[in-house]
Structures are given as structure tokens and as C-alpha cells.
Design a protein around this motif. Structure first.
Motif, PDB file in Angstrom:
ATOM      1  N   UNK A  92       3.918   1.479  -1.242  1.00 56.69           N
ATOM      2  CA  UNK A  92       4.491   1.593  -2.592  1.00 56.69           C
ATOM      3  C   UNK A  92       3.482   2.233  -3.546  1.00 56.69           C
ATOM      4  N   UNK A  93       2.225   1.832  -3.399  1.00 58.52           N
ATOM      5  CA  UNK A  93       1.176   2.380  -4.266  1.00 58.52           C
ATOM      6  C   UNK A  93       1.021   3.883  -4.023  1.00 58.52           C
ATOM      7  N   UNK A  94       1.037   4.275  -2.753  1.00 53.79           N
ATOM      8  CA  UNK A  94       0.881   5.701  -2.433  1.00 53.79           C
ATOM      9  C   UNK A  94       2.061   6.511  -2.974  1.00 53.79           C
ATOM     10  N   UNK A  96      -0.659  20.456 -10.157  1.00 56.01           N
ATOM     11  CA  UNK A  96      -0.930  19.039 -10.374  1.00 56.01           C
ATOM     12  C   UNK A  96      -2.176  18.892 -11.245  1.00 56.01           C
ATOM     13  N   UNK A 148       0.840  -1.213   0.000  1.00 61.85           N
ATOM     14  CA  UNK A 148       0.000   0.000   0.000  1.00 61.85           C
ATOM     15  C   UNK A 148       0.871   1.256   0.000  1.00 61.85           C
ATOM     16  N   UNK A 177       3.799   5.782  -5.578  1.00 58.91           N
ATOM     17  CA  UNK A 177       3.567   5.880  -7.031  1.00 58.91           C
ATOM     18  C   UNK A 177       2.516   6.935  -7.340  1.00 58.91           C
ATOM     19  N   UNK A 178       1.475   6.981  -6.526  1.00 57.35           N
ATOM     20  CA  UNK A 178       0.427   7.986  -6.735  1.00 57.35           C
ATOM     21  C   UNK A 178       0.976   9.406  -6.586  1.00 57.35           C
ATOM     22  N   UNK A 179       1.798   9.618  -5.569  1.00 53.57           N
ATOM     23  CA  UNK A 179       2.355  10.954  -5.357  1.00 53.57           C
ATOM     24  C   UNK A 179       3.274  11.354  -6.506  1.00 53.57           C
ATOM     25  N   UNK A 202      -7.107   0.786  -0.430  1.00 52.39           N
ATOM     26  CA  UNK A 202      -7.697   1.493  -1.577  1.00 52.39           C
ATOM     27  C   UNK A 202      -9.081   0.931  -1.917  1.00 52.39           C
ATOM     28  N   UNK A 243       2.294  -2.421  -7.314  1.00 58.92           N
ATOM     29  CA  UNK A 243       1.412  -1.378  -6.823  1.00 58.92           C
ATOM     30  C   UNK A 243      -0.026  -1.752  -7.176  1.00 58.92           C
TER      31      UNK A 243
END
Lengths: 438, 467
Positions: A116-118, B33, A114, A120-122, B5, B463
Motif C-alpha cells: 500500500x505504501x509503495x 516526475x 508495504x 501511494x509512493x508511485x 522502508x 501507509x
């Protein structure tokens, strides 16, 4: 006196007897006699928990407390929501080792996935690692990751944080590779100077956005220059700013790095902090450190494991991409909880408020005689000003419980976060005004 | 279980910040952004429950026996956490003027005094954030020393084949060619093999003592003397210091520099992989090369990360050291060694120790014969232990023992825990002969069964992407 040994004296005797021994010293028969310490350690005697608690509390009280912090330069005093302190303090998260045994570590593995996903999102990237030590080592590791047999040189902007620059220099000294500094011009990376330094030996360029002086760099222009030369771009960003700022990927970065401390970690006299790293799919297998991947278990259910371990030191030994194994997992968890509590709106709000308050403070300060911005250009939540009577101003602020900006060679670097109120800023301004009027 | 998520609901959130009390500033044109990051949108209840659910799927030291060899999974005292969380420490900005951070400076000075005395070193840095980071720092001391003398011919670092993987990886990060030397059958340094590779190109030797099979190298003085005679320096990998702290000092063994894992030996928690702290100590003649932060301390030195390291971890280690004190430190070591020997003794007769003699704080079982007889591997045994509430030992390390399981009970386990663990090993030994199939499929009572690691590596999903 203090001890965490459960076995009683009798039990210890029984255990020694089971080994056919009378004395602990017989366990050390392999240690050459002349090497054994023949005297007690020259240290204070052990203490009880209560005594230790008193002693260390007294040390904490020797530090001066500031109700207002106007200093950043790599460590940022943002508000930490209460729950962010409690979740990583749960004993399971706190005391577990690296999640090598996936079956009893799904909680940690999923939290890293989770995280890592965040990241990537940032950053707009495709793949992040599970963390490295801090923002400075993230930059140094990124530089190592971008090198290949032909391209060995790393360029670093002189407008980056000095601790980042010096850490990258140190890692380059290690491998015997060259680091070149791109001069700054009016507080920003000088594109002409950068162009002149780019040649076919340059593997990567490290830029910071916003940079050490708080200024926004023309990253897209600089990235284009680098890419024209076949050079990779490493962009170090303030992660709070990413709540409102264009993603590093959209700014042209190939590798995103950051000091993650602003995401829920206290300034804590320098650590532990969080090194964030992410990149595009093309370079994923060059990332150092641990990476968690999704797979299935023997019943076909979703499961998470440490993955792509063929890059790592315990398999590759001297051919590994880095020697890193322990990272900052608990800080990554802290950042995840912070980002979950703040959400996209909350993060954007923290960023906007920090920026707005810094601008308000700058406007008020720069009305005072002799105080002016040293650099032109737009800034985020830090700015560098000239300040007459610098020592006197900072010391008067300190007496009033305000940690003023960081004195640098040619000015004072101020930082304002969302935590500071308008009233606190007005108080700081009036103190500066008073001292200047004396 | 669902990812965070998958629990997110658009429009949900927590009430953290007040409205802004100054005029709003905005980003320069073109730098805004385009889309907000898809972070979870959660209520505080949602966040609390999500992480509680994750927490239930983790085995911590608080949950049960954790004999993970080489990792020193001792109990992590809660008081250390409480003290490191004092606002008097957490709120101190690293660039606070030194006189306003006197308490922090004193913490570092005290921790240095304790650790220099224990290691037999003259000075210390707390900048490295982990053991491997400490190794990097330590070998950079060696490199700077040779460079300062203009001795450019020293291009090689010697590492025994029994070493932790970090050792050769570190030497490579410091630009050295790694010379692997074979160990003697007992995992100790083969003096002849060492003599053969020593020479004017030797920069140094990296060594763990007790070594990775849990034995103290009897020839240690001879080894460090030989390296010094060749003009090299000796680096002590402190991963196994728990066995000997307060009993014998690396400085007295002839080592020039050392890292200590505060998160192993000095009881600070591992945090699911970090943060650690890799304090690096050195003898007087290397002091000038210790790293410093160019912002916080003096510019002109090397530095391995920002500021002065994982300070709050040092607070925890100091609290632990103060509690143990002069007499408690060697007692901890003695009991760690006693526990390891006792557990080995109780297991013996079923699984075979790789080296049947008094060990230090850990020991290695060699399951190669056992596997031949039963078809049950070290991995199967490790996974089966999970069903008995135990964390598995370290598997397949060190590389010089086949089908290895490495057990390190630590001193914070009592006799009863060790007796119970030995019984579990005995039951599994029997089970391997009666129902090996059950062990091939272990564990049976965990949230997931054995994961498909090959699939994870071949088709990396690193991810979450919404369906």
C-alpha cells in the motif's frame, strides 16, 4: 488414480464405523435419491503426477514461443528479475488464506502494508487498498466509488483501453447507471467534447495516461475541466511510466488506478494480474476491498490488521461498497518484491529504456515506405502506425519469432519494453523492410 | 519487525538492467516526475532476507491444520504450481493470434469440459477472477436474460439470511433489491417464507447448497421449481461444491447458473487473499450472455475484467482435475464429508454442534451455552487453537448461529490429524473450565498478541510515513 487423500482404506473404514456407517453413500442421506449421479462422471480416469506433467507440458509446447514481443495493449512484456519469481512461490505466502487471524498472519499483513505504501509512493496518494482483480475492474470499482445519490454518470475517454471501457460499461449496466464515452480527437481525449458532456449528473471521468494508443494526454487540463464541474478524476496509469512521470495526484487525479501486471507479473495469457487503487485521505473510506492498517497489540508493539472493515460485504452485506473479498494478494506481493528489487533508480531506468527503445523503433519503422505515425503527439512505449501489407508483415515477423504489433482498425499498435535490444529491433525493421519491398 | 522502508539504505540497489543501447528519449515538458518515489533501496540479500523473515510469520496450509470453514483449505499440489509456471504458458501474450496460442485455448477447453460435467452446465467462462466476481457475472446473466425478454418488472433477488455476505452485496451491484428470507431452524430454506416473497418481481434466487451451516437442503428440487414457476432463475453459489462434486450436480438440482471457486474446490492456492478464479457456468439458454473480452474475443458482449481471466490459475485447476479424474473427484468429496463428520463426532461431548446430524463437508459449533458457563467466547477458543499449531476455524459465521465456530477439515487431512485436533478441542474445553483467563489472553506464542482493531479503524494508518 491420482489422489491427495492421506487416509488409507482401513482408516476410512474405521472412521465410517465410528459414525455407525458402512458406506460413504450413507453420508449423503439428505440428498434426494433421484438426484444422485447414477453413473460415473463422463471424464477421463485420473492420472499419476508424471502423466499429468507430461500432458500439460505437451499443451504448453503447443503455444508458439516468440523471442521478441512488440505487442502491449494492456499486457506488457517487461523483464522480471529472477528473485521476483521465487519469493511469492514460498509455500506460506502461496497457501495462506486472507489474513483474518492477525496473530499468525503478520508476514502477509505487513507485506500488504508495504505494498500500500509503495502504491501511494508511485501515485502521490494517501491511501491504497490491498488490490482488486485487474486494471479494468479497478477503473470500474473507482467509478462506483465516485458515485453519490445525485451524481451517477461516469464519463470514459474513448482513448482508453477497450477492455477497460467495456468493463466499466458492464459494471454500470449492473447498477443501472449511465456511462458516456468522451470522443477522441487525433488519438487523445477531446477536451471540447468532454466539456460538452460534463453536467451536474457526472460523478467521475476516467482517463488513461499514457492512453491506449501510447499517447500522453493533457491530463492537467482535462482534470481542471472536470473539477470545475465538481466531477472526480480517475486516472489509469502505466505503473512503469510512474518511475519517471509526474504522479497521478500532481496530474489532478482524485483516484489512481492501474493494471499492475508490468510490475513483475508475466503476461500469462491474461492473468492473474493486479488491480491497483489509491486515493486521497478524503476518499479513503470509500475505497472498495481490503485495507491493512497499523495498530498495536496487547503489549503495545506495532501490529498490522485488516482495517476499516465496516465498508465490506461480510459486515455491510447489500450496503457494502463492493462485493469484493478475494483479491490479488500474491500479485501485490509480487509487485512489492519487484519494486524493492528495482528501487527508484531501477524503475526509472525500466521506464526510460522502454520509452527510448520505442522511440528508436518508431524512427526506424517510419523511414520505411508507407509506414507513418497515425497520431501526432508524444508517446511513451506504444505507438500506432499505418502499415502497408499488414497481414504479410505480421506473419513474416511471426515466422521469425517476433510477435508484431496489434492490428487495430486503422493501423498497428506497437509496444517496446526495456527487454528488447537494439539488435532485435533492427532485425524486426529489416524484416518489415523486406516485405514492403516485395 | 522492521518495515522494508526502515531497512532501505540510500544508494543501494540490485544490478538488473544493462545500459540502454539506443539514444535516450525524454518525457514531454511538464510531465516529468518532480521527486522519485520513495521505494526501498535494497541489495538482493536484503530483499531475500526481508521476505524470508515475513514468511516465517505466516501460517500456510503447509504449516499445519487449517480447518477454516467455508474456505476449503485443502493441500495445494506443488506440481500444479510448476506446470502453471512453464514459460510455454507464462510467456503467451493474451493478444497472441489464436493459432499461436493453441495450447492455452486447449487448456481452457479442457477445463471447461471437466467443470461443465461436474456442475451439469452447458457452457462456461473463466473471465471472473474470484468467487464474488463470479457471483457478479452469474447474476448479470440473470439480468441480461430478463432484459432480453423485456421483462423489466423483475427487480428482486432472494437471498436466505444464512447466505455469504457476498450474495446480497452482489445482488446490489447488479441493481437488484435484496429480499432476505429467514432460514428454517436448520439453516435450510423455509419454503413458506420463500413462497411468500416469490412473484412477478422475482428475478432470481441465490443459494449455497450444501448451505452455510454445512447441511444439504433436502427440498432443493422443490425450491428451484418454485422459483422457476414464479419466472425467476436460480443461481448456485459454488463455495461449498467440495462436498458434492461428482456426487450430485447443481445443474440437476435445477440451478441455471453457477460459479465455482477454483481456489477452493479445485486446489489452487489462496495466495494470502488471491488470486482466485471464479469460473461461471450456465445452462444452454444463458450461453449468449456470457462475458467476452472486447480486445481478445468479440466486442458487443459484457465483460467483467480484461482478457480471459486468471488463466494461470485455470492451468493449476486443470492439472488437479486431470490428476483426480472421473473417480477421484467424487472420492475427494466423500472424504471431505467423512472427515467433517468424523471430526464433529470426536468433538461432540465437549463443544456442541449447532446441528447434531450428519453434515456435509463442514459443521458449525454453537458455543453460546459454553460461553455462558465459562465466560470463554468463540474468539477465545479460536485464538487458543493457534497455540496448538492450528489455524482457527471461521468465527461468528453463519450469522444465524451465535458464538459460531465453523470447521471444514477437507479431504487432504488424515485420520491422525483429525484425532489430534479433536484432542486439542477437548483440552481447550477442559482449560476453559479450569483457567479461562489464559484463554482470554491467547494466543501466547505468536509474534504479536491480540491487536487493537478499534484503534486501527479510528485512527487509520494505512501507509508508512518516515518519522
Amino acid at each position: 488414480m491420482g489422489s491427495y487423500i492421506p487416509s488409507t482404506h482401513d482408516e476410512q473404514k474405521q472412521m465410517l464405523a465410528a459414525l455407525g456407517l458402512d458406506d460413504f453413500r450413507e453420508l449423503y442421506r439428505d440428498v434426494p435419491e433421484q438426484m444422485l449421479l447414477d453413473h460415473p462422471l463422463d471424464l477421463p480416469a485420473g492420472m499419476s503426477e508424471l502423466e499429468v506433467s507430461r500432458t500439460i507440458r505437451a499443451l504448453a509446447e503447443k503455444n508458439r514461443r516468440f523471442h521478441t514481443v512488440l505487442r502491449g495493449a494492456g499486457a506488457y512484456d517487461h523483464y522480471i528479475p529472477s528473485i521476483v519469481k521465487y519469493i511469492p512461490a514460498k509455500e506460506e505466502f502461496l497457501t495462506a488464506y486472507t489474513p483474518y487471524q492477525a496473530e499468525i498472519s503478520q508476514g502477509i499483513l505487513q507485506s500488504i502494508f508495504e505494498y500500500q505504501t509503495m502504491v501511494c509512493e508511485l501515485s502521490g496518494m494517501d491511501a491504497a487498498n490491498a488490490s482488486v482483480y485487474d486494471g479494468a475492474t479497478a477503473a470500474a470499482e473507482a467509478a462506483a466509488m465516485c458515485r453519490d445519490r445525485k451524481r451517477r454518470v461516469t464519463l470514459v475517454s474513448a482513448a482508453a483501453n477497450p477492455d477497460i471501457i467495456n468493463t466499466v460499461r458492464t459494471y454500470c449496466y449492473g447498477t443501472g447507471d449511465e456511462m458516456r464515452l468522451i470522443p477522441e480527437k487525433d488519438g487523445k481525449t477531446d477536451p471540447e467534447a468532454m466539456r460538452a458532456l460534463l453536467d451536474e449528473s457526472v460523478a467521475s471521468v476516467i482517463l488513461q495516461q499514457p492512453n491506449f494508443y501510447g499517447l500522453f494526454e493533457h491530463t492537467e487540463q482535462l482534470s481542471a475541466l472536470a473539477h470545475e464541474n465538481g466531477t472526480m478524476v480517475i486516472l489509469s496509469c502505466n505503473p512503469i511510466a510512474l518511475g519517471i512521470m509526474k504522479t497521478p495526484r500532481d496530474q489532478g487525479a482524485d483516484v489512481f488506478v492501474a493494471e499492475g501486471q508490468p510490475l513483475g507479473m508475466p503476461v500469462g495469457f491474461g492473468g492473474p494480474y493486479l488491480g491497483m487503487m489509491a486515493t486521497t485521505s478524503a476518499h479513503m473510506r470509500r475505497l472498495p476491498g481490503r485495507i491493512v492498517g497499523q495498530t498495536v497489540d496487547d503489549k503495545g508493539n506495532r501490529a498490522f490488521v485488516l482495517s476499516l472493515q465496516a465498508r465490506e460485504q461480510h459486515i455491510r452485506r447489500e450496503k457494502a461498497s463492493s462485493n469484493i473479498c478475494s483479491n490479488e494478494a500474491l500479485c501485490a506481493l509480487t509487485a512489492s518484491v519487484y519494486l524493492s528489487v528495482m528501487g527508484p533508480q531501477g524503475l526509472a531506468e525500466a521506464a526510460k529504456q522502454s520509452m527510448s527503445k520505442a522511440h528508436y523503433f518508431e524512427q526506424q519503422l517510419c523511414r520505411l515506405p508507407g509506414v507513418r505515425l497515425i497520431h501526432e503527439g508524444e508517446f511513451f512505449d506504444e505507438f500506432l502506425t499505418a502499415l502497408p501489407k499488414r497481414e504479410a508483415v505480421l506473419s513474416r515477423l511471426s515466422e521469425s519469432g517476433i510477435l508484431g504489433g496489434l492490428p487495430l482498425k486503422d493501423g498497428v499498435l506497437w509496444c517496446v519494453t526495456e527487454k528488447v535490444t537494439k539488435q532485435q529491433l533492427d532485425e524486426a525493421v529489416s524484416i518489415v523492410k523486406e516485405v514492403l519491398a516485395e | 519487525m522492521k518495515l522494508i522502508f526502515e531497512k532501505s539504505v540510500s544508494g543501494r540497489g540490485c544490478s538488473i538492467l544493462p545500459p540502454c543501447d539506443v539514444e535516450s528519449a525524454s518525457l514531454p515538458y511538464g510531465l516529468e516526475r518532480q521527486n522519485p518515489p520513495a521505494l526501498p533501496e535494497m541489495s538482493e540479500t536484503d530483499v531475500s532476507r526481508h521476505y524470508s523473515e515475513l514468511c516465517r510469520q505466516v501460517h500456510g496450509v503447509n504449516c499445519g491444520f487449517y480447518p477454516l470453514g467455508s474456505c476449503t483449505m485443502k493441500y495445494n499440489p506443488r506440481i500444479d504450481e510448476e506446470l502453471a509456471a512453464l514459460p510455454g504458458f507464462t510467456d503467451v501474450h493474451p493478444l497472441t493470434p489464436a493459432e499461436d496460442a493453441a495450447g492455452c485455448m486447449e487448456v481452457l477447453a479442457l477445463a471447461k469440459r471437466y467443470l461443465c460435467e461436474i456442475s451439469g452446465m452447458a457452457d462456461m467462462t473463466f473471465q471472473p477472477a474470484a468467487g464474488a466476481h463470479g457471483e457478479f457475472t452469474g447474476v448479470l446473466l440473470i439480468k441480461q436474460y430478463h432484459d432480453a425478454r423485456g421483462d423489466k418488472a423483475r427487480t428482486k433477488i432472494i437471498v436466505p439470511d444464512s447466505a455469504h455476505g457476498t450474495n446480497p452485496a452482489t445482488a446490489a451491484m447488479c441493481g437488484y433489491q435484496v429480499v432476505n428470507i429467514p432460514s428454517a431452524p436448520d439453516g435450510c430454506v423455509d419454503l413458506d417464507a420463500l413462497q411468500k416473497v416469490l412473484g412477478p418481481d422475482t428475478a432470481g434466487l441465490m443459494l449455497t447448497n450444501p448451505n452455510t451451516v454445512g447441511l444439504f437442503d433436502r427440498n432443493i428440487l422443490e425450491i428451484t421449481r418454485m422459483v422457476h414457476e414464479a419466472g425467476g432463475l436460480c443461481y448456485y453459489d459454488g463455495a461449498n461444491l467440495n462436498a458434492v462434486m461428482g456426487i450430485v450436480r447443481p445443474g440437476d438440482m435445477g440451478f441455471d447458473c453457477i460459479h465455482m471457486n477454483l481456489h477452493k474446490t479445485f486446489a489452487t492456492p489462496h495466495g494470502g487473499g488471491g488470486p482466485g478464479a471464479g469460473a461461471v457456468g450456465c445452462k444452454e439458454f444463458l450461453r449468449a450472455y456470457l462475458p467476452q473480452s472486447s480486445l481478445m474475443q468479440e466486442p458487443g458482449h459484457l465483460q467483467v475484467r480484461a482478457f480471459c481471466g486468471n488463466f494461470l490459475v485455470v492451468v493449476k485447476a486443470l492439472a488437479y482435475l486431470m490428476m483426480l479424474g472421473a473417480e477421484g473427484v467424487p472420492q475427494a468429496a466423500e472424504n471431505a464429508v467423512l472427515n467433517a463428520n468424523y471430526l464433529m463426532q470426536r468433538i461432540k461431548g465437549t463443544f456442541r454442534p449447532a446441528f447434531d446430524r450428519i453434515c456435509m463437508h463442514e459443521f458449525v459449533l454453537d458455543l453460546s451455552e459454553f460461553k455462558k458457563q465459562t465466560g470463554v467466547s468463540a474468539l477465545d477458543v479460536a485464538k487458543s487453537l493457534i497455540d496448538y499449531g492450528m489455524h482457527p476455524p471461521t468465527m461468528y459465521f453463519p450469522l444465524i448461529v451465535h458464538e459460531a465456530l465453523m470447521l471444514e477439515p477437507t479431504e487432504t487431512e488424515g485420520k491422525q490429524t483429525l484425532d489430534d485436533a479433536a484432542e486439542v478441542f477437548r483440552s481447550l474445553y477442559a482449560l476453559a473450565h479450569s483457567d479461562p483467563e489464559r484463554m482470554h489472553k491467547a494466543p501466547h506464542n505468536t509474534p504479536i498478541g491480540r491487536p487493537d482493531e478499534v484503534r486501527a479503524a479510528r485512527n487509520p494508518i494505512v501507509r508508512y510515513v518516515p518519522a
